[in-house]
Design a protein around this motif. Structure first.
Motif, short mmCIF file in Angstrom:
data_model
loop_
_atom_site.label_atom_id
_atom_site.label_comp_id
_atom_site.label_asym_id
_atom_site.label_seq_id
_atom_site.Cartn_x
_atom_site.Cartn_y
_atom_site.Cartn_z
N ILE A 61 45.40 88.57 18.46
CA ILE A 61 45.43 89.65 19.44
C ILE A 61 45.32 89.09 20.86
O ILE A 61 44.40 88.34 21.18
N GLY A 62 46.29 89.44 21.70
CA GLY A 62 46.29 89.00 23.08
C GLY A 62 46.65 87.55 23.26
O GLY A 62 46.52 87.02 24.38
N THR B 181 56.37 102.42 20.78
CA THR B 181 54.97 102.17 21.13
C THR B 181 54.64 100.70 20.86
O THR B 181 55.08 100.14 19.86
N VAL B 182 53.87 100.11 21.75
CA VAL B 182 53.52 98.70 21.65
C VAL B 182 52.04 98.58 21.28
O VAL B 182 51.19 99.29 21.83
N TYR B 183 51.74 97.67 20.37
CA TYR B 183 50.37 97.40 19.94
C TYR B 183 50.09 95.90 20.04
O TYR B 183 51.01 95.07 20.03
N PRO C 217 47.21 101.80 21.13
CA PRO C 217 48.44 101.50 21.88
C PRO C 217 48.13 100.75 23.17
O PRO C 217 47.12 101.02 23.84
N ILE C 218 49.00 99.80 23.52
CA ILE C 218 48.81 99.05 24.76
C ILE C 218 49.99 99.21 25.71
O ILE C 218 49.95 98.68 26.83
N GLU D 187 46.09 97.10 30.79
CA GLU D 187 44.64 97.17 30.97
C GLU D 187 43.92 97.17 29.63
O GLU D 187 42.86 96.54 29.48
N LYS D 188 44.49 97.85 28.67
CA LYS D 188 43.85 97.89 27.34
C LYS D 188 43.87 96.52 26.68
O LYS D 188 42.87 96.08 26.11
#
Length: 380
Positions: free
Chosen positions: A286-287, A298-300, A308-309, A325-326
């Motif tokens: 993640i990230g 939708t992007v995750y 959702p991001i 931001e998320k």
């Protein structure tokens, strides 16, 4: 929007608008996991896609083929900016149910993007498999969650035999096959038998992941495998892997679950820890080196983390990955209640999606991690 995406351990991310560095110094690929459709013949008991909010939108608002080509172009631009190779894993639902998926595969492959499929075996025929091979598919993954009775109960009657048929077709045409097993209390006793099955079938790659209690899988929230029981399972699996390898098995057995690293550290099998205390070397993606798009755009950060991001085509992939931001909040791993105290923070971080599904908090402890801390208030 700010370009600096995190602090301390994530300082390898870009800090100015003129200078952007992707956190992939030790990664060969940046991966796009792309759920091109939510349509599927199966009705899996633990399906994380069928959440009450997003699933209906994915079915009704599936991106057009034109939008899909635009995603590939956007991904290519991002890879060039970051100077990194890319991989797209086409998935679903069943990606073979997406109109034009062969054209999308060819389009990606022509742009030097490695292509894999995470799908099902139901629609695989020898002719389809040959078309996929010619289009450039480098790996085709299916799921097996037990022997016939267990697998069919969890997914759909007849699915087990169709999946085995699909694996044999992949072997016949020369596409490397992969099998993924989702482990829970429902099928924990079937993991070793399935490992032996895939070895017998000469599957190219096998791995397993823990059930994440979101979507339909939320019904199993109170039936997660206990931490010490899970550690014992890993020890048994490790012994079986070694036995099979010693007897000439050619299947590659992966270590997808990050808790393998904790076990290896305890067994003295983990390499010396780096003196570099800032770089993320491995663990939860993640990230870091993964982004997910679902059928409606939708992007995750991870499909098993229902947060959702961003949204395509309103935003580019690069905008989402750097400026969301998320996602920047999720990168603040120093806030992880348990992992932040662990010497394996840069290598593991457990599964935040399991933590979220169990505690409704991304930063909560992985409920199946067996490592104890005297200063940590136990939540389970």
């Amino acid at each position: 929007m700010r370009e600096e995406v995190s602090t301390s351990i994530m300082e390898q991310y870009s800090k100015t608008q003129k200078q952007e560095a992707i956190p992939l110094r030790r990664r060969k690929f940046f991966t796009l996991q792309w759920h091109v459709t939510a349509k599927c013949f199966n009705n899996c008991a633990h399906c994380y896609l069928k959440d009450p909010e997003g699933y209906e939108s994915e079915i009704k608002n599936e991106l057009s083929l034109s939008d899909c080509f635009q995603i590939i172009d956007d991904f290519c631009t991002t890879l060039k900016i970051w100077n990194i190779r890319g991989r797209i894993n086409f998935t679903g639902g069943d990606p073979l149910l997406k109109d034009g998926v062969i054209e999308l595969i060819k389009y990606a492959k022509e742009r030097d993007i490695e292509v894999g499929i995470l799908g099902n075996g139901e629609l695989l025929t020898s002719q389809t498999a040959l078309i996929l091979k010619e289009a450039g598919v480098s790996r085709y993954q299916v799921s097996i969650d037990g022997l016939e009775e267990t697998h069919d109960r969890l997914r759909r009657k007849g699915s087990f035999r169709e999946t085995l048929r699909g694996l044999r077709i992949l072997k016949e045409v020369g596409i490397p096959s992969a099998v993924m097993f989702t482990v829970s209390k429902e099928n924990i006793k079937k993991l070793i038998p399935v490992i032996n099955l895939v070895a017998k079938e000469e599957v190219s790659i096998f791995d397993f992941a823990r059930l994440v209690p979101i979507g339909k899988g939320a019904q199993f929230k109170d039936e997660l495998i206990e931490p010490e029981e899970y550690r014992s399972l890993l020890l048994k699996v490790l012994e079986e892997y070694r036995h099979l390898k010693n007897n000439g098995c050619k299947t590659f057995f992966g270590r997808k679950d990050h808790l393998w690293k904790l076990l290896y550290k305890e067994l003295g099998l983990f390499p010396p820890l780096s003196i570099d205390k800032e770089t993320i070397f491995s663990g939860c993606s993640i990230g870091n080196h993964l982004i997910v798009i679902v059928a409606d755009g939708t992007v995750y950060s991870c499909r098993r983390l229902p947060i959702p991001i961003g949204k395509f085509p309103e935003q580019t992939l690069r905008e989402v990955f750097i400026k969301s931001e998320k996602l920047n909040e999720l990168r603040q791993i120093e806030k992880m209640e348990k992992c932040s105290h662990c010497e394996l923070l840069q290598y593991c971080r457990g599964c935040p999606a399991v933590a979220y599904g169990f505690y409704e908090s991304y930063f909560a402890p992985d409920p199946q991690c067996w490592k104890k801390y005297n200063n940590l208030k136990e939540k389970r």
